[in-house]
Design a protein around this motif. Structure first.
Motif, PDB file in Angstrom:
ATOM      1  N   VAL A 117       0.868  -1.186   0.000  1.00  0.00           N
ATOM      2  CA  VAL A 117       0.000   0.000   0.000  1.00  0.00           C
ATOM      3  C   VAL A 117       0.897   1.225   0.000  1.00  0.00           C
ATOM      4  O   VAL A 117       1.735   1.385   0.897  1.00  0.00           O
ATOM      5  N   VAL A 118       0.746   2.095  -1.010  1.00  0.00           N
ATOM      6  CA  VAL A 118       1.605   3.269  -1.137  1.00  0.00           C
ATOM      7  C   VAL A 118       0.753   4.508  -1.413  1.00  0.00           C
ATOM      8  O   VAL A 118      -0.378   4.411  -1.903  1.00  0.00           O
ATOM      9  N   HIS A 119       1.314   5.661  -1.086  1.00  0.00           N
ATOM     10  CA  HIS A 119       0.659   6.944  -1.322  1.00  0.00           C
ATOM     11  C   HIS A 119       1.325   7.609  -2.523  1.00  0.00           C
ATOM     12  O   HIS A 119       2.518   7.920  -2.486  1.00  0.00           O
ATOM     13  N   VAL A 120       0.559   7.806  -3.582  1.00  0.00           N
ATOM     14  CA  VAL A 120       1.070   8.454  -4.787  1.00  0.00           C
ATOM     15  C   VAL A 120       0.618   9.915  -4.766  1.00  0.00           C
ATOM     16  O   VAL A 120      -0.568  10.205  -4.638  1.00  0.00           O
ATOM     17  N   ALA A 121       1.579  10.817  -4.857  1.00  0.00           N
ATOM     18  CA  ALA A 121       1.271  12.247  -4.763  1.00  0.00           C
ATOM     19  C   ALA A 121       2.029  13.012  -5.844  1.00  0.00           C
ATOM     20  O   ALA A 121       2.908  12.479  -6.509  1.00  0.00           O
ATOM     21  N   ALA A 181       2.409  15.172  -9.373  1.00  0.00           N
ATOM     22  CA  ALA A 181       1.872  15.364 -10.719  1.00  0.00           C
ATOM     23  C   ALA A 181       1.340  14.064 -11.313  1.00  0.00           C
ATOM     24  O   ALA A 181       1.911  13.472 -12.229  1.00  0.00           O
ATOM     25  N   VAL A 182       0.209  13.609 -10.756  1.00  0.00           N
ATOM     26  CA  VAL A 182      -0.480  12.422 -11.269  1.00  0.00           C
ATOM     27  C   VAL A 182      -1.963  12.740 -11.413  1.00  0.00           C
ATOM     28  O   VAL A 182      -2.460  13.730 -10.854  1.00  0.00           O
ATOM     29  N   GLY A 183      -2.663  11.893 -12.167  1.00  0.00           N
ATOM     30  CA  GLY A 183      -4.069  12.169 -12.429  1.00  0.00           C
ATOM     31  C   GLY A 183      -4.958  12.074 -11.209  1.00  0.00           C
ATOM     32  O   GLY A 183      -5.838  12.923 -10.993  1.00  0.00           O
ATOM     33  N   ARG A 184      -4.745  11.056 -10.368  1.00  0.00           N
ATOM     34  CA  ARG A 184      -5.591  10.865  -9.179  1.00  0.00           C
ATOM     35  C   ARG A 184      -4.699  10.568  -7.976  1.00  0.00           C
ATOM     36  O   ARG A 184      -4.485   9.394  -7.623  1.00  0.00           O
ATOM     37  N   PRO A 185      -4.141  11.601  -7.355  1.00  0.00           N
ATOM     38  CA  PRO A 185      -3.290  11.365  -6.176  1.00  0.00           C
ATOM     39  C   PRO A 185      -4.079  10.642  -5.086  1.00  0.00           C
ATOM     40  O   PRO A 185      -5.271  10.878  -4.900  1.00  0.00           O
ATOM     41  N   GLY A 186      -3.403   9.778  -4.373  1.00  0.00           N
ATOM     42  CA  GLY A 186      -4.050   9.069  -3.276  1.00  0.00           C
ATOM     43  C   GLY A 186      -3.349   7.766  -2.956  1.00  0.00           C
ATOM     44  O   GLY A 186      -2.257   7.477  -3.461  1.00  0.00           O
ATOM     45  N   VAL A 187      -3.996   6.979  -2.108  1.00  0.00           N
ATOM     46  CA  VAL A 187      -3.443   5.705  -1.655  1.00  0.00           C
ATOM     47  C   VAL A 187      -3.911   4.599  -2.598  1.00  0.00           C
ATOM     48  O   VAL A 187      -5.096   4.506  -2.928  1.00  0.00           O
ATOM     49  N   VAL A 188      -2.963   3.775  -3.048  1.00  0.00           N
ATOM     50  CA  VAL A 188      -3.294   2.661  -3.935  1.00  0.00           C
ATOM     51  C   VAL A 188      -2.736   1.368  -3.344  1.00  0.00           C
ATOM     52  O   VAL A 188      -1.733   1.375  -2.631  1.00  0.00           O
ATOM     53  N   THR A 189      -3.423   0.273  -3.638  1.00  0.00           N
ATOM     54  CA  THR A 189      -2.995  -1.059  -3.195  1.00  0.00           C
ATOM     55  C   THR A 189      -2.612  -1.875  -4.416  1.00  0.00           C
ATOM     56  O   THR A 189      -3.392  -1.978  -5.372  1.00  0.00           O
ATOM     57  N   LEU A 190      -1.428  -2.439  -4.373  1.00  0.00           N
ATOM     58  CA  LEU A 190      -0.877  -3.163  -5.522  1.00  0.00           C
ATOM     59  C   LEU A 190      -0.306  -4.503  -5.081  1.00  0.00           C
ATOM     60  O   LEU A 190      -0.007  -4.694  -3.894  1.00  0.00           O
ATOM     61  N   PRO A 191      -0.144  -5.431  -6.006  1.00  0.00           N
ATOM     62  CA  PRO A 191       0.496  -6.705  -5.646  1.00  0.00           C
ATOM     63  C   PRO A 191       1.941  -6.479  -5.196  1.00  0.00           C
ATOM     64  O   PRO A 191       2.624  -5.580  -5.689  1.00  0.00           O
ATOM     65  N   ALA A 192       2.383  -7.271  -4.257  1.00  0.00           N
ATOM     66  CA  ALA A 192       3.774  -7.179  -3.791  1.00  0.00           C
ATOM     67  C   ALA A 192       4.716  -7.385  -4.967  1.00  0.00           C
ATOM     68  O   ALA A 192       4.484  -8.222  -5.838  1.00  0.00           O
ATOM     69  N   GLY A 193       5.789  -6.600  -4.992  1.00  0.00           N
ATOM     70  CA  GLY A 193       6.752  -6.681  -6.079  1.00  0.00           C
ATOM     71  C   GLY A 193       6.473  -5.701  -7.203  1.00  0.00           C
ATOM     72  O   GLY A 193       7.255  -5.631  -8.161  1.00  0.00           O
ATOM     73  N   VAL A 240       7.899  -0.116  -1.788  1.00  0.00           N
ATOM     74  CA  VAL A 240       8.001  -0.558  -0.405  1.00  0.00           C
ATOM     75  C   VAL A 240       6.685  -0.229   0.289  1.00  0.00           C
ATOM     76  O   VAL A 240       6.164   0.882   0.151  1.00  0.00           O
ATOM     77  N   ASP A 241       6.155  -1.196   1.011  1.00  0.00           N
ATOM     78  CA  ASP A 241       4.868  -0.998   1.668  1.00  0.00           C
ATOM     79  C   ASP A 241       4.904   0.203   2.612  1.00  0.00           C
ATOM     80  O   ASP A 241       5.819   0.344   3.424  1.00  0.00           O
ATOM     81  N   GLY A 242       3.938   1.098   2.474  1.00  0.00           N
ATOM     82  CA  GLY A 242       3.825   2.256   3.355  1.00  0.00           C
ATOM     83  C   GLY A 242       4.566   3.493   2.883  1.00  0.00           C
ATOM     84  O   GLY A 242       4.512   4.531   3.549  1.00  0.00           O
ATOM     85  N   GLU A 243       5.239   3.441   1.751  1.00  0.00           N
ATOM     86  CA  GLU A 243       6.012   4.608   1.308  1.00  0.00           C
ATOM     87  C   GLU A 243       5.140   5.615   0.557  1.00  0.00           C
ATOM     88  O   GLU A 243       3.996   5.331   0.179  1.00  0.00           O
ATOM     89  N   GLN A 244       5.711   6.804   0.332  1.00  0.00           N
ATOM     90  CA  GLN A 244       5.080   7.812  -0.515  1.00  0.00           C
ATOM     91  C   GLN A 244       5.893   7.959  -1.799  1.00  0.00           C
ATOM     92  O   GLN A 244       7.119   8.107  -1.756  1.00  0.00           O
ATOM     93  N   VAL A 245       5.201   7.895  -2.926  1.00  0.00           N
ATOM     94  CA  VAL A 245       5.824   8.113  -4.228  1.00  0.00           C
ATOM     95  C   VAL A 245       5.406   9.511  -4.689  1.00  0.00           C
ATOM     96  O   VAL A 245       4.228   9.753  -4.951  1.00  0.00           O
TER      97      VAL A 245
END
Length: 230
Positions: free
Chosen positions: A81-85, A87-99, A128-133
């Motif tokens: 689970v990471v926080h994308v912030a 210059a992106v279309g929909r900033p927010g928290v996303v859940t992705l498969p590990a790796g 990395v789980d919990g990071e901000q991109v």
């Protein structure tokens, strides 16, 4: 007449011996089974089989393992689970498969904006789980610093542009001048030379490329190597 049929002592002994032999034969013959086998032979034939009966219907044998799944204690997390912030279309928290990698997180967040400066983001880096991109915009220098959870030991997320923690790992392809100056032995002039090298060559392919920057020798690189990545 009685004296004619009387037995002599010797004859009486012989007759007694014959009677005894006959009695023994009767006893022996009486102990034999009707089929001709002796009692001892019957006991042996009735002994239990040495081979146990096979398991029927595919039943599990005694002592065989009953589970084939992995040990739950060694299982690895299946998602990050990471926080994308930025210059992106929909900033927010996303859940992705590990790796998953940074590029996948950007796609899940609506993709990069038109003014996103992707040259400063390592799109191939594993998440990395919990990071901000954070995706900076072109010309953006005031990159915000991620605020940690309450009680966290560091005020920055390692590798995030703008991080100033003493042990923060800096991404050479995403850091601005201020972030580079947090590295040991890097002042304003050397930070600008690093940015100029990156601008000229597009990006750092390996941390060893720092040796091509004027002013960075083997000794300084040894101090920088554990604090930088690409």
């Amino acid at each position: 007449m009685s004296s004619r049929f009387s037995l002599t002592p010797r004859a009486a002994v012989v007759l007694a011996a014959v009677v005894a032999v006959v009695a023994v034969l009767v006893i022996v013959l009486g102990t034999r089974s009707p089929g001709g086998g002796s009692a001892a032979e019957v006991v042996v034939s009735d002994a239990p089989s040495a081979e146990p009966s096979s398991t029927a219907g595919g039943a599990t044998a005694v002592g065989s393992p009953t589970g084939t799944g992995p040990d739950a204690s060694t299982a690895t997390p299946s998602v990050v689970v990471v926080h994308v912030a930025g210059a992106v279309g929909r900033p927010g928290v996303v859940t992705l498969p590990a790796g998953s990698r940074v590029t996948t997180a950007l796609e899940r967040a609506g993709g990069a904006a038109r003014d996103a400066d992707l040259a400063r983001v390592n799109l191939a880096r594993p998440l990395v789980d919990g990071e901000q991109v954070y995706v900076p915009r072109v010309g953006e220098t005031d990159v915000p610093i991620a605020v940690p959870d309450a009680g966290a030991g560091s005020a920055d997320v390692p590798g995030t542009p703008g991080s100033t923690g003493a042990d923060a790992v800096v991404d050479l392809n995403a850091a601005d001048a201020a972030t580079l100056e947090t590295l040991p032995g890097i002042g304003p002039a050397l930070a600008e030379r690093i940015l100029a090298w990156r601008e000229e060559h597009g990006r750092f392919a390996a941390v060893e490329d720092l040796l091509d920057v004027s002013g960075i020798g083997d000794a300084k690189f040894a101090d920088l190597q554990p604090r930088v990545r690409v």
